[in-house]
Motif scaffolding. Structure first.
Motif, short mmCIF file in Angstrom:
data_model
loop_
_atom_site.label_atom_id
_atom_site.label_comp_id
_atom_site.label_asym_id
_atom_site.label_seq_id
_atom_site.Cartn_x
_atom_site.Cartn_y
_atom_site.Cartn_z
N LEU A 57 0.81 -1.21 0.00
CA LEU A 57 0.00 0.00 0.00
C LEU A 57 0.85 1.27 0.00
O LEU A 57 0.42 2.32 -0.49
N GLN A 58 2.05 1.16 0.53
CA GLN A 58 2.97 2.32 0.54
C GLN A 58 3.86 2.35 -0.70
O GLN A 58 4.73 3.21 -0.81
N ASP A 59 3.66 1.37 -1.59
CA ASP A 59 4.40 1.32 -2.86
C ASP A 59 5.90 1.30 -2.62
O ASP A 59 6.67 2.04 -3.25
N ILE A 60 6.33 0.42 -1.70
CA ILE A 60 7.74 0.27 -1.38
C ILE A 60 8.27 -0.98 -2.08
O ILE A 60 7.73 -2.07 -1.91
N ARG A 61 9.31 -0.82 -2.84
CA ARG A 61 9.89 -1.95 -3.58
C ARG A 61 10.57 -2.91 -2.60
O ARG A 61 11.06 -2.51 -1.53
N PHE A 62 10.62 -4.20 -3.03
CA PHE A 62 11.17 -5.25 -2.17
C PHE A 62 12.10 -6.14 -3.01
O PHE A 62 11.85 -7.33 -3.20
N PRO A 63 13.19 -5.58 -3.53
CA PRO A 63 14.05 -6.35 -4.44
C PRO A 63 14.88 -7.40 -3.69
O PRO A 63 15.07 -7.32 -2.47
N GLY A 64 15.38 -8.36 -4.46
CA GLY A 64 16.24 -9.38 -3.88
C GLY A 64 16.25 -10.64 -4.71
O GLY A 64 15.94 -10.64 -5.90
N ARG A 65 16.57 -11.75 -4.07
CA ARG A 65 16.73 -13.03 -4.73
C ARG A 65 15.69 -14.03 -4.22
O ARG A 65 15.40 -14.07 -3.02
N THR A 66 15.15 -14.83 -5.12
CA THR A 66 14.13 -15.80 -4.79
C THR A 66 14.75 -17.20 -4.71
O THR A 66 15.61 -17.54 -5.52
N ALA A 67 14.30 -17.98 -3.72
CA ALA A 67 14.72 -19.37 -3.56
C ALA A 67 16.24 -19.51 -3.56
O ALA A 67 16.83 -20.27 -4.33
N VAL A 68 16.88 -18.76 -2.66
CA VAL A 68 18.33 -18.86 -2.52
C VAL A 68 18.73 -20.26 -2.07
O VAL A 68 19.73 -20.82 -2.53
N GLU A 69 17.95 -20.82 -1.14
CA GLU A 69 18.14 -22.19 -0.67
C GLU A 69 16.78 -22.81 -0.40
O GLU A 69 15.81 -22.11 -0.11
N ARG A 70 16.74 -24.15 -0.48
CA ARG A 70 15.54 -24.89 -0.08
C ARG A 70 15.98 -26.03 0.85
O ARG A 70 17.00 -26.67 0.63
#
Length: 538
Positions: free
Chosen positions: A164-177
């Motif tokens: 709702l505050q339109d804040i980006r959340f960048p990063g990496r997905t599924a670094v480990e499982r």
């Protein structure tokens, strides 16, 4: 003044509510669930010693009975033990506890809090900000509008507040499982955690080469198997095969009796919100950051977010917002989490890189095991809690600075102190009350009654300097502190981080450090807001 609105009733949101209530700030916790948590033994948290102490101070109950303080840690590679750690005074033990047990303890403590209201079945869908406050709307059986002074999003990785505050959340997905199982059985290492790399037995399915065992109460263990990259389905048959083979490998070839309690797949993401503050709206915990690769523990950092933010919101709620103080939450906490994410990203290719030239370098395997151990035990670049030395709340160079065993900006060591009423308490027991702490190191005071030394020597002058500080402060006396000489004066923030250490009583230095640590001098606008808030609360 309107209450603080906390969105999310997980451990971070409930911790923040308790911490604010302890400082006389009312809160509303918006819980989109039914107000209770499903028991999941395979979903656990590891808390460093000072974070566990924070939880015990807020809940008023010892958590050791509900979790396990590890007796030790061992790392193994194939059949060889590569390192062992015995926990004690030199290295305090982490606390391993099921997350639903921790949340239950927080809910129990909140049940008696007159200043906290938990609104269940309340899902946030709207936030409106004004100069004087925040309005939030929830839908559900009790859908309504809520008015607050501030709003904190503790609503997890898919945070509605953040969106709702339109804040980006960048990063990496599924670094480990990791495949995870909680089971009751008997293993050779009682109350010791184990990291086993390249175990010599054949594993079911694609080989991952790493398994972790961490004890819980009542003979329960959490086992984690690192899964290879990709999205291969973890079937019940594959998981049961790994359980049996791992237990047999650790106990001499025959699978011992076990009771499988819970299973799951834990996927680790690395993300960091661009902003943690948007005017009167803040983010904390998984809403602000995700980490957890190489054994690091994201919830521990989320609880530190709550501890850092609580005293700053409380000061702003009671005395009017110092913007520098509120801004320092993002500056301090985001920098520490970003450093840990960078360290993990740099270590991942080394630890998980597989073969190649690096694997043939003598000692490289042992170094990788040490990196993993640091992540699991909360130390080193991967796991240490970090310091606030570069904070805007840190005073500049002071003439009377004195050395101690604690660097400015770091969490202080817990020692026995004498309180103003003459009782002996632990230093950590005085944290989280919204007051600065001033600690005089005075050898010998522990063997004399307070009335004999409270009016002698430098005490009257120090007491007068403390009374004149720009923010409420409590004066404590300790017989000793690591690395500090007699008559050293420590100034501590309400969250237990060292502001400065001074040699003797230096009122001007003490005042300047206290003023900087609480956001600097109040502006005319801040004073006007504080006066208006005080008038409205009468």
């Amino acid at each position: 003044m309107d209450p603080v609105i906390i969105v999310g009733a997980g451990p971070v949101g409930l911790t923040l509510a308790l911490a604010l209530a302890r400082q006389e700030v009312p809160c509303v916790v918006l819980d989109e669930g039914p107000g209770k948590d499903e028991p999941r033994p395979a979903r656990t948290v590891v808390l460093r010693e000072d974070t566990a102490a924070l939880m015990e101070r807020l809940t008023g109950a010892p958590l050791a009975y509900a979790g396990v303080h590890w007796a030790g840690w061992r790392s193994m590679r194939r059949k060889q033990v590569t390192s062992e750690v015995a926990f004690g005074d030199a290295e305090p033990a982490p606390l391993h506890i099921a997350q639903h047990v921790l949340t239950g303890a927080l809910r129990t403590a909140l049940a008696g809090e007159r200043l906290v209201r938990i609104a269940v079945d309340s899902r946030l869908d709207t936030i409106e900000q004004e100069t004087s406050g925040v309005t939030a709307h929830t839908r559900g059986s009790t859908g309504t509008w809520w008015r607050g002074s501030y709003l904190v999003g503790c609503d997890g990785p898919r945070s509605t507040v953040r969106k709702l505050q339109d804040i980006r959340f960048p990063g990496r997905t599924a670094v480990e499982r990791h495949a995870v199982a909680a089971l009751r059985t008997e293993l050779p290492w009682r109350d010791e955690a184990l990291l086993h790399r390249l175990p010599p037995w054949r594993t079911s399915g694609p080989s991952a080469g790493e398994v972790t065992a961490r004890p819980l109460p009542d003979g329960v263990w959490r086992l984690d198997w690192l899964l290879p990259p990709g999205k291969d389905l973890v079937t019940p048959e594959l998981l049961l095969g790994r359980v049996r083979e791992t237990l047999a490998g650790w106990t001499g070839g025959r699978t011992p009796p076990y009771e499988l309690l819970d299973t799951g797949v834990h996927t680790v993401h690395h993300r960091l919100a661009r902003r943690w503050r948007s005017d009167r709206v803040f983010l904390a915990g998984d809403a602000a950051h995700l980490l957890g690769a190489l054994g690091t523990h994201g919830l521990d950092e989320g609880l530190r977010d709550a501890d850092n933010l609580a005293w700053k919101l409380a000061l702003a709620w009671h005395h009017g917002p110092h913007e520098a103080l509120l801004d320092s939450y993002q500056t301090e906490r985001r920098a520490i989490v970003a450093a840990r994410l960078r360290a993990a990203d740099q270590a991942l290719p080394l630890v998980r890189g597989g073969g190649g030239l690096r694997a043939r370098v003598p000692g490289s395997a042992r170094g990788h095991d040490a990196l993993l151990m640091d992540g699991h035990l909360g130390r080193g670049a991967l796991g240490s809690p970090g310091t606030y030395a570069g904070s805007p709340l840190a005073p500049g160079r002071l003439e009377g600075e004195a050395p101690t065993g604690t660097a400015p900006g770091s969490a202080v060591t817990d020692v026995r102190v004498t309180a103003e009423d003459g009782t002996f308490v632990r230093l950590r027991d005085r944290l989280g009350r919204g007051a600065l702490l001033v600690v005089l190191i005075a050898p010998g005071t522990g063997v004399w009654e307070r009335r004999h030394w409270v009016s002698a020597g430098i005490m009257p002058r120090l007491a007068a300097a403390v009374a004149a500080l720009p923010h409420r402060a409590e004066l404590l006396v300790a017989e000793s502190y690591p690395g500090a000489a007699a008559h050293t004066v420590l100034l501590l923030r309400p969250d237990g981080h060292l502001v400065t250490a001074l040699s003797g009583v230096r009122p001007a230095d003490l005042y300047a450090a206290a003023e900087t640590a609480t956001g600097g001098p109040a502006t005319a606008e801040t004073s006007a807001r504080a006066d208006a808030g005080a008038a409205g609360s009468r």
